[in-house]
Design a protein around this motif. Sequence first.
Motif, PDB file in Angstrom:
ATOM      1  N   GLY A 262       0.818  -1.202   0.000  1.00 42.08           N
ATOM      2  CA  GLY A 262       0.000   0.000   0.000  1.00 42.08           C
ATOM      3  C   GLY A 262       0.855   1.256   0.000  1.00 42.08           C
ATOM      4  O   GLY A 262       2.075   1.214   0.181  1.00 42.08           O
ATOM      5  N   GLU A 263       0.211   2.405  -0.178  1.00 42.79           N
ATOM      6  CA  GLU A 263       0.932   3.658  -0.259  1.00 42.79           C
ATOM      7  C   GLU A 263       1.648   4.009   1.039  1.00 42.79           C
ATOM      8  O   GLU A 263       2.633   4.747   1.037  1.00 42.79           O
ATOM      9  CB  GLU A 263      -0.030   4.793  -0.638  1.00 42.79           C
ATOM     10  N   GLU A 264       1.154   3.499   2.175  1.00 40.37           N
ATOM     11  CA  GLU A 264       1.767   3.798   3.459  1.00 40.37           C
ATOM     12  C   GLU A 264       2.711   2.699   3.927  1.00 40.37           C
ATOM     13  O   GLU A 264       3.181   2.716   5.061  1.00 40.37           O
ATOM     14  CB  GLU A 264       0.680   4.039   4.520  1.00 40.37           C
ATOM     15  N   ASP A 265       2.961   1.724   3.067  1.00 39.42           N
ATOM     16  CA  ASP A 265       3.854   0.622   3.417  1.00 39.42           C
ATOM     17  C   ASP A 265       5.217   0.889   2.793  1.00 39.42           C
ATOM     18  O   ASP A 265       5.426   0.679   1.589  1.00 39.42           O
ATOM     19  CB  ASP A 265       3.283  -0.712   2.932  1.00 39.42           C
ATOM     20  N   HIS A 266       6.161   1.323   3.615  1.00 39.27           N
ATOM     21  CA  HIS A 266       7.446   1.809   3.104  1.00 39.27           C
ATOM     22  C   HIS A 266       8.576   0.788   3.234  1.00 39.27           C
ATOM     23  O   HIS A 266       9.690   1.063   2.780  1.00 39.27           O
ATOM     24  CB  HIS A 266       7.841   3.091   3.847  1.00 39.27           C
ATOM     25  N   ILE A 267       8.311  -0.347   3.833  1.00 36.39           N
ATOM     26  CA  ILE A 267       9.374  -1.326   4.039  1.00 36.39           C
ATOM     27  C   ILE A 267       9.956  -1.789   2.706  1.00 36.39           C
ATOM     28  O   ILE A 267      11.181  -1.827   2.519  1.00 36.39           O
ATOM     29  CB  ILE A 267       8.856  -2.521   4.860  1.00 36.39           C
ATOM     30  N   LYS A 268       9.095  -2.167   1.784  1.00 41.90           N
ATOM     31  CA  LYS A 268       9.574  -2.730   0.514  1.00 41.90           C
ATOM     32  C   LYS A 268      10.523  -1.781  -0.213  1.00 41.90           C
ATOM     33  O   LYS A 268      11.665  -2.167  -0.512  1.00 41.90           O
ATOM     34  CB  LYS A 268       8.383  -3.104  -0.373  1.00 41.90           C
ATOM     35  N   PRO A 269      10.122  -0.549  -0.518  1.00 40.22           N
ATOM     36  CA  PRO A 269      11.073   0.319  -1.234  1.00 40.22           C
ATOM     37  C   PRO A 269      12.303   0.674  -0.410  1.00 40.22           C
ATOM     38  O   PRO A 269      13.397   0.853  -0.969  1.00 40.22           O
ATOM     39  CB  PRO A 269      10.233   1.561  -1.565  1.00 40.22           C
ATOM     40  N   ALA A 270      12.145   0.774   0.908  1.00 46.76           N
ATOM     41  CA  ALA A 270      13.289   1.121   1.747  1.00 46.76           C
ATOM     42  C   ALA A 270      14.324   0.003   1.750  1.00 46.76           C
ATOM     43  O   ALA A 270      15.534   0.264   1.655  1.00 46.76           O
ATOM     44  CB  ALA A 270      12.823   1.429   3.166  1.00 46.76           C
ATOM     45  N   VAL A 271      13.882  -1.248   1.897  1.00 42.78           N
ATOM     46  CA  VAL A 271      14.826  -2.368   1.868  1.00 42.78           C
ATOM     47  C   VAL A 271      15.480  -2.462   0.496  1.00 42.78           C
ATOM     48  O   VAL A 271      16.698  -2.679   0.374  1.00 42.78           O
ATOM     49  CB  VAL A 271      14.121  -3.686   2.244  1.00 42.78           C
ATOM     50  N   GLU A 272      14.700  -2.293  -0.559  1.00 42.97           N
ATOM     51  CA  GLU A 272      15.254  -2.385  -1.915  1.00 42.97           C
ATOM     52  C   GLU A 272      16.240  -1.254  -2.192  1.00 42.97           C
ATOM     53  O   GLU A 272      17.193  -1.435  -2.957  1.00 42.97           O
ATOM     54  CB  GLU A 272      14.112  -2.359  -2.932  1.00 42.97           C
ATOM     55  N   GLN A 273      16.062  -0.110  -1.554  1.00 43.08           N
ATOM     56  CA  GLN A 273      17.013   0.991  -1.720  1.00 43.08           C
ATOM     57  C   GLN A 273      18.362   0.651  -1.107  1.00 43.08           C
ATOM     58  O   GLN A 273      19.418   1.024  -1.636  1.00 43.08           O
ATOM     59  CB  GLN A 273      16.458   2.261  -1.068  1.00 43.08           C
ATOM     60  N   LEU A 274      18.341  -0.106   0.005  1.00 45.64           N
ATOM     61  CA  LEU A 274      19.570  -0.411   0.742  1.00 45.64           C
ATOM     62  C   LEU A 274      20.127  -1.802   0.461  1.00 45.64           C
ATOM     63  O   LEU A 274      21.305  -2.057   0.736  1.00 45.64           O
ATOM     64  CB  LEU A 274      19.311  -0.286   2.247  1.00 45.64           C
ATOM     65  N   GLY A 275      19.303  -2.690  -0.040  1.00 48.43           N
ATOM     66  CA  GLY A 275      19.737  -4.072  -0.229  1.00 48.43           C
ATOM     67  C   GLY A 275      18.860  -4.786  -1.231  1.00 48.43           C
ATOM     68  O   GLY A 275      18.613  -4.288  -2.333  1.00 48.43           O
ATOM     69  N   LYS A 276      18.343  -5.940  -0.844  1.00 46.78           N
ATOM     70  CA  LYS A 276      17.468  -6.703  -1.732  1.00 46.78           C
ATOM     71  C   LYS A 276      16.348  -7.317  -0.911  1.00 46.78           C
ATOM     72  O   LYS A 276      16.481  -7.530   0.299  1.00 46.78           O
ATOM     73  CB  LYS A 276      18.251  -7.790  -2.470  1.00 46.78           C
ATOM     74  N   LEU A 277      15.250  -7.623  -1.590  1.00 48.78           N
ATOM     75  CA  LEU A 277      14.050  -8.071  -0.889  1.00 48.78           C
ATOM     76  C   LEU A 277      13.277  -9.064  -1.728  1.00 48.78           C
ATOM     77  O   LEU A 277      13.118  -8.885  -2.940  1.00 48.78           O
ATOM     78  CB  LEU A 277      13.147  -6.870  -0.573  1.00 48.78           C
ATOM     79  N   ASP A 278      12.806 -10.127  -1.072  1.00 49.62           N
ATOM     80  CA  ASP A 278      11.802 -11.019  -1.651  1.00 49.62           C
ATOM     81  C   ASP A 278      10.540 -10.838  -0.828  1.00 49.62           C
ATOM     82  O   ASP A 278      10.560 -11.012   0.387  1.00 49.62           O
ATOM     83  CB  ASP A 278      12.250 -12.487  -1.565  1.00 49.62           C
ATOM     84  N   LEU A 279       9.460 -10.477  -1.473  1.00 47.08           N
ATOM     85  CA  LEU A 279       8.189 -10.283  -0.778  1.00 47.08           C
ATOM     86  C   LEU A 279       7.285 -11.444  -1.149  1.00 47.08           C
ATOM     87  O   LEU A 279       6.897 -11.595  -2.307  1.00 47.08           O
ATOM     88  CB  LEU A 279       7.554  -8.949  -1.190  1.00 47.08           C
ATOM     89  N   TRP A 280       6.984 -12.281  -0.186  1.00 43.06           N
ATOM     90  CA  TRP A 280       6.248 -13.501  -0.455  1.00 43.06           C
ATOM     91  C   TRP A 280       4.814 -13.392   0.022  1.00 43.06           C
ATOM     92  O   TRP A 280       4.511 -12.743   1.022  1.00 43.06           O
ATOM     93  CB  TRP A 280       6.904 -14.690   0.257  1.00 43.06           C
ATOM     94  N   GLN A 281       3.948 -14.066  -0.700  1.00 40.62           N
ATOM     95  CA  GLN A 281       2.589 -14.303  -0.251  1.00 40.62           C
ATOM     96  C   GLN A 281       2.516 -15.798   0.043  1.00 40.62           C
ATOM     97  O   GLN A 281       2.554 -16.617  -0.883  1.00 40.62           O
ATOM     98  CB  GLN A 281       1.570 -13.899  -1.321  1.00 40.62           C
ATOM     99  N   ILE A 282       2.475 -16.154   1.315  1.00 43.01           N
ATOM    100  CA  ILE A 282       2.561 -17.561   1.717  1.00 43.01           C
ATOM    101  C   ILE A 282       1.158 -18.111   1.953  1.00 43.01           C
ATOM    102  O   ILE A 282       0.301 -17.428   2.525  1.00 43.01           O
ATOM    103  CB  ILE A 282       3.429 -17.709   2.984  1.00 43.01           C
ATOM    104  N   ALA A 283       0.959 -19.323   1.533  1.00 39.23           N
ATOM    105  CA  ALA A 283      -0.373 -19.945   1.597  1.00 39.23           C
ATOM    106  C   ALA A 283      -0.660 -20.468   2.999  1.00 39.23           C
ATOM    107  O   ALA A 283      -0.854 -21.673   3.209  1.00 39.23           O
ATOM    108  CB  ALA A 283      -0.495 -21.055   0.561  1.00 39.23           C
ATOM    109  N   ILE A 284      -0.682 -19.554   3.972  1.00 37.60           N
ATOM    110  CA  ILE A 284      -1.043 -19.923   5.340  1.00 37.60           C
ATOM    111  C   ILE A 284      -2.060 -18.918   5.865  1.00 37.60           C
ATOM    112  O   ILE A 284      -2.159 -17.792   5.382  1.00 37.60           O
ATOM    113  CB  ILE A 284       0.177 -19.977   6.287  1.00 37.60           C
ATOM    114  N   LYS A 285      -2.787 -19.338   6.848  1.00 40.42           N
ATOM    115  CA  LYS A 285      -3.780 -18.487   7.505  1.00 40.42           C
ATOM    116  C   LYS A 285      -3.741 -18.779   9.005  1.00 40.42           C
ATOM    117  O   LYS A 285      -3.934 -19.922   9.399  1.00 40.42           O
ATOM    118  CB  LYS A 285      -5.166 -18.777   6.942  1.00 40.42           C
ATOM    119  N   PRO A 286      -3.429 -17.757   9.823  1.00 41.45           N
ATOM    120  CA  PRO A 286      -3.122 -16.363   9.495  1.00 41.45           C
ATOM    121  C   PRO A 286      -1.668 -16.222   9.057  1.00 41.45           C
ATOM    122  O   PRO A 286      -0.869 -17.134   9.239  1.00 41.45           O
ATOM    123  CB  PRO A 286      -3.372 -15.651  10.816  1.00 41.45           C
TER     124      PRO A 286
END
Length: 409
Positions: A262-286
């Motif tokens: 989302g627009e207020e979720d800054h972790i992804k671009p911040a980590v990618e600016q400093l390093g690398k990131l894999d953002l997973w959608q895992i098939a678990i609940k919750p």
Amino acid sequence: MNAPRPALRPLDDALAELLAHARVLEDTQQVATFDAEGRVLAADLVSALQVPPQDNSSMDGYAVRCADVGDAGVVLPVSQRIPAGAPAQPLSAGSAARIFTGASIPPGADAVVMQEDTEPAGEGAVRILRVPAMAQWIRRSGEDVRLGAVVLARGERLSAAAVGLAASIGMAELQVARRPRVALFSTGDELVMPGEVPPERMKPGAIYNSNRFFLSAMLRRLGCEVRDFGIVPDRRDATVAALHDASADNDLILTSGGVSVGEEDHIKPAVEQLGKLDLWQIAIKPGKPFAYGQVGAAHFMGLPGNPVSSFVTFLLLVRPFLLKLQGATVLAPVASQLAADFDWPRADKRREFLRVRRNAQGTLDLFPNQSSGVLTSAAWADGLVDNPPGRTIARGDRVSFIPLAELLA
């Protein structure tokens, strides 16, 4: 045109990939055995002695030769008294030795008659009321630990009993993996720390930061050194600065919240600016959203913000990762099959982890509200039901139960 949604990844695949990134920390520490509970052994523990060192008595009573006690009622003179820690003299034929629990068996004796099976028979003599069996109530030298045996293996996480075992072979210090250094912070302008604002003055939309408390507690239980970076504002520059500072001297950066897109979720671009990131959608609940990456030399993991999602993903993904960093050989908890005392008619395409508690009948009760925002369910539960995708549960069905006592140890 909207981009296609990423496919949900099976939990086992995500965990295998995550563990492939975990390299055992090279540094080790010498710690006092008193302080070693919960730490991971960095070297095999080899015994330099036998335990017990000599044959000894497991009862208060009388050491005898079986050949001298052919019948019940035999009276024998008492030739010596052997308390624990005192040397024993050879046992003369036709006599008995008064002996106490833990005392060395005198040479020549081949059984101990417990005190309850004897009675006094005048000055300096004892009557044996029951014919002894050969070697009864004798603990043999080395029956606990043999000289040269590996009593605890490298990679074992030390329990209270294991610490006692180490002490029993004379170990005052143990070589263990060093504590992983974990930088912990939360993101979200809605978060408030308990004690800063009383409940009646909370602004609309504000919530107390519960994740910071249980994550810190679980990290410490896993032997980590926790460095708390507090709550980071929902700004890109603040997130980048926090990640930069946290990467300086830590093995893992752990965050909760802000790992969506989302627009207020800054972790992804911040980590990618400093390093690398894999953002997973895992098939678990919750716990569907989970992020792994690296910032400098530090691993990065981002947990979802909902408290139960954060709690469960920590147990399933972060916990085994941290154990592997310490060289632990056992990473997965042991599940058992128990009967459900509830119905779960709504099958989900994801693998579910239901909060349950064992009842007096030995079956499992279900917390009525399984929402990812209801932290009461995790505090109430004593375990999780690992429910496969697409499966419903009927009362009486056998289900896979994972005790929280194992996951939180």
